[in-house]
Design an enzyme around this catalytic site. Structure first.
Site, PDB file in Angstrom:
ATOM      1  N   LYS A  69      41.395  32.652  35.911  1.00 41.47           N
ATOM      2  CA  LYS A  69      40.290  33.582  36.152  1.00 41.47           C
ATOM      3  C   LYS A  69      38.998  32.947  35.647  1.00 41.47           C
ATOM      4  CE  LYS A  69      39.163  38.496  35.269  1.00 41.47           C
ATOM      5  NZ  LYS A  69      39.673  39.757  34.653  1.00 41.47           N
ATOM      6  N   SER A  91      39.978  43.755  37.802  1.00 43.43           N
ATOM      7  CA  SER A  91      38.991  42.727  38.062  1.00 43.43           C
ATOM      8  C   SER A  91      39.567  41.349  38.352  1.00 43.43           C
ATOM      9  CB  SER A  91      38.041  42.637  36.870  1.00 43.43           C
ATOM     10  OG  SER A  91      38.729  42.175  35.722  1.00 43.43           O
ATOM     11  N   SER A  96      43.063  45.331  34.412  1.00 39.80           N
ATOM     12  CA  SER A  96      42.653  44.268  35.338  1.00 39.80           C
ATOM     13  C   SER A  96      43.681  43.205  35.654  1.00 39.80           C
ATOM     14  CB  SER A  96      41.401  43.577  34.821  1.00 39.80           C
ATOM     15  OG  SER A  96      40.284  44.365  35.127  1.00 39.80           O
TER      16      SER A  96
HETATM   17  N1  GLN Z   1      38.595  48.589  35.873  1.00 39.73           N
HETATM   18  C1  GLN Z   1      38.324  48.688  34.467  1.00 39.73           C
HETATM   19  C2  GLN Z   1      36.847  48.521  34.237  1.00 39.73           C
HETATM   20  O1  GLN Z   1      36.153  48.448  35.176  1.00 39.73           O
HETATM   21  C3  GLN Z   1      39.101  47.652  33.719  1.00 39.73           C
HETATM   22  C4  GLN Z   1      38.567  46.290  33.851  1.00 39.73           C
HETATM   23  C5  GLN Z   1      39.349  45.267  33.118  1.00 39.73           C
HETATM   24  O2  GLN Z   1      40.492  45.498  32.723  1.00 39.73           O
HETATM   25  N2  GLN Z   1      38.709  44.135  32.884  1.00 39.73           N
HETATM   26  O3  GLN Z   1      36.393  48.482  33.144  1.00 39.73           O
END
Ligand code: GLN
Length: 496
Positions: A82, A157, A181
Site C-alpha cells: 500500500k 482504503s 481498510s
Molecule cells: N473507512 C474508514 C475511514 O474512512 C476506515 C479507514 C481505514 O481503516 N484506514 O476512516
C-alpha cells in the site's frame, strides 16, 4: 500454466525448488502481467523492477547453492505494498497530491520484514487518500476498479492492495486498517484479509492515520498464505514502542479444525439496520457450516458496540489531525510557490495538497480537540473505548472467536455512495475491533445470492490470539474452497 499471481506461496516455492522457473522469471512474469492487466484495474501506482530483479538474483543464487529453504517464508514471492508504506527510493504518496513528489529515504519495518523473508518487491498500490475512505475513490490519482466487476469499487482504503490480488497480479499484498481498510476491501474482492491485533506488526515507516488504531496486515487468496505472510511481518521492533514480541508460528494450527471450539454470534449485528439479506444469509450459512464441523455456536453481547462508530469518528479525526500537521509545505509536502508570508503559504499548500475528505477529517479533528469541545467529545469517546474493550474481554470469557459480517453489503458502484456519513457505515462491523485493538479478518464465503459478488465473513479473536481466527478461517476454507482470482482475470485473462 497459471500466472505467478494465481499461485500460492507454496506453489511458487515448489516451482523454484524444482527449477521449473527461476525467481527472475517470477519477477519478469509478474511485471508483464501487470503491464497487460493493470491498465483496466489501476491497482499499482508505481512498479519497482530493479528492486525486484535484485531480490530475485539473491534468491536464484541461494537456489543454486541449495539454500532456498533458508531464505524465509516469502522467498521468491511477489509482494505489493500500500502506498502509505515507505520503501527506500520509491514514491510514497498516500495517493495524495500533498505527497506526489515524496521519495522515501527509508523503508518501513513491515516492508523490510517481507524483504528479509525473501519477498520480491513489486511496487506500490493505490488507496484512499491518506487511508480516509471505503472505496479508493478519494485517491488523487484516480480510482481502482474491482476485478469482479469493473463498474464497482474494490472497497477501501486498501483498495489497490485488494484488487491486485483479486486480479491475480500478485499473490500477496500489504494493506493497513484503521477502521476496516483491510477487511472491507478483502470482503469486496473475495480475499483472505487480516488485521492482526494492534502491536503484532510494527507501524514504523507506515504513514500514520490514527496511531492508536492503525495496523498492517496481508491480503492473500489462501489462509496459509496469510499465515506465512504474518510469520514474516510479526514481531517486536525497537522503532515502534507499541510493537510486541511474537514467537507464534501462524501456520501451526491451521489443520486442527474447529471441533470443540466456541464461536460467538452477535445477535444485534445480525439484526443491524442496513445489513443486506444476501450478506446476512452468508454469515448464517458460515455459522451453520462451522457448527457442522463441530464448533459450538454461542450468542454473545457487545452492548457498547453500537457506539463504536461515534467514538471512531471522534478519535480517528483527532489523531489524523495531529498526524497530518507535519504536512505543512515546509517539513513535508506540496508547497504552493510565491507566497510572501508563511501563513498564506500554509493555507494555500494545505488547501491544494489535501483532497476534500482529508480536509474534512482535519477540520473535524481540529474542532474536536479545541478548548471547551475536547471535554464534550474526545474524553467521552475514550471512555466508550474502554467500555467496548471490556465488552470484548467479557465475550472472550465465553468464546474463542466471534463470527460477524464484514461489511453490510457487497461492492457498490462508483459514485453510488456520495454522502460521507453513508460511506462511513461501510465499517459498521469492523470499527469496534480497531477500537478494542484485537485482531479481525475477512474470509471469503462465496458469492451473494442477489448481486453475485464476493461476500466475506469476519472472524474476530482475542488480543494476541490471532491464531484462533486463522484456525477457523482454515476450516471455512475447507468448505468454501480457496478464494479464486476474479473470473475475468483468471488464467492470464486481462478483464477486457
Ligand atoms: N473507512 C474508514 C475511514 O474512512 C476506515 C479507514 C481505514 O481503516 N484506514 O476512516
Amino acid at each position: 500454466m497459471a500466472t505467478f499471481g494465481e499461485m500460492s506461496i507454496r506453489e511458487i516455492q515448489r516451482g523454484l525448488a524444482a527449477k521449473e522457473f527461476s525467481a527472475a522469471d517470477v519477477a519478469r512474469g509478474t511485471f508483464e502481467r501487470i503491464a497487460a492487466a493493470d491498465e483496466t484495474v489501476h491497482s499499482f501506482l508505481e512498479t519497482t523492477e530493479t528492486l525486484a530483479l535484485d531480490a530475485a538474483a539473491r534468491i536464484d543464487a541461494a537456489i543454486a547453492e541449495g539454500r532456498l529453504a533458508e531464505m524465509g517464508p516469502l522467498a521468491g514471492v511477489p509482494v505489493g505494498y500500500k502506498d502509505n508504506m515507505n520503501l527506500t527510493g520509491t514514491h510514497t504518496t498516500c495517493s495524495s497530491n500533498m505527497l506526489k513528489n515524496y521519495v522515501s529515504p527509508y523503508t518501513a519495518t513491515c516492508v523490510e520484514n517481507t524483504l528479509r523473508a525473501g519477498a520480491l518487491p513489486i511496487g506500490k498500490l493505490n488507496m484512499d487518500e491518506f487511508a480516509f475512505g471505503s472505496s479508493t475513490e478519494t485517491s488523487a490519482f484516480g480510482p481502482t476498479r474491482n476485478p469482479w466487476d469493473l463498474e464497482r469499487v474494490p472497497g477501501g482504503s486498501s483498495g489497490g492492495s485488494a484488487a491486485a490480488v483479486a486480479a491475480g497480479l500478485v499473490p500477496v499484498t500489504l494493506g493497513s486498517d484503521t477502521g476496516g481498510s483491510i477487511r472491507q476491501p478483502g470482503s469486496f474482492c473475495g480475499l483472505v484479509a487480516v488485521k492482526p491485533t494492534y502491536g503484532v506488526v510494527s507501524r514504523y515507516g507506515v504513514v500514520a492515520f490514527g496511531s492508536s488504531l492503525d495496523q498492517v496486515g496481508p491480503f492473500t487468496r489462501t489462509v496459509e498464505d496469510a499465515a506465512l505472510a504474518l510469520n514474516a511481518l510479526a514481531g517486536r521492533d525497537e522503532l515502534d514502542c507499541t510493537s510486541q514480541p511474537c514467537d507464534v508460528d501462524f501456520t501451526a494450527n491451521l489443520a486442527e479444525g474447529v471441533a470443540g471450539m466456541k464461536i460467538g454470534i452477535v445477535p444485534a449485528f445480525m439484526e443491524a439496520q442496513g445489513l443486506t439479506a444476501e450478506v446476512k444469509a452468508k454469515v448464517a450459512e458460515a455459522a451453520d457450516q462451522l457448527r457442522k464441523l463441530g464448533a459450538e455456536l454461542v450468542e454473545v453481547e457487545l452492548p457498547h458496540a453500537q457506539a463504536a462508530m461515534s467514538a471512531y469518528y471522534v478519535l480517528g479525526p483527532c489523531e489524523a489531525f495531529s498526524n497530518l500537521a507535519r504536512f505543512d509545505s515546509v517539513r513535508y509536502g506540496y508547497c504552493d510557490p510565491g507566497h510572501k508570508d508563511l501563513g498564506s503559504q500554509y493555507e494555500a499548500s494545505r488547501h491544494e495538497g489535501f483532497g476534500p475528505e482529508a480536509r474534512r477529517r482535519i477540520m473535524l479533528g481540529s474542532y474536536l480537540l479545541s478548548a471547551g469541545v475536547y471535554d464534550k467529545y474526545y474524553y467521552p469517546a475514550q471512555q466508550v473505548r474502554t467500555l467496548i474493550t471490556q465488552d470484548y474481554t467479557s465475550a472472550y470469557e465465553q468464546v474463542d472467536c466471534i463470527l460477524t459480517p464484514v461489511a453490510p453489503r457487497t461492492a457498490f458502484k462508483f459514485g453510488e455512495i456520495g454522502d460521507p456519513t453513508e460511506m462511513y457505515l461501510s465499517d459498521m462491523f469492523t470499527i469496534s475491533i480497531n477500537i478494542a485493538g484485537n485482531g479481525g479478518m475477512s474470509v471469503p464465503v462465496g458469492l451473494g445470492a442477489d448481486t453475485n459478488l464476493p461476500v466475506g465473513v469476519q472472524l474476530i479473536a482475542p488480543a494476541f490470539k490471532d491464531k484462533n481466527m486463522l484456525r477457523v478461517a482454515a476450516a471455512l476454507e475447507t468448505v468454501y474452497g480457496v478464494a479464486p482470482v476474479a473470473p475475468a482475470f483468471a488464467d492470464g485473462k486481462v478483464g477486457a
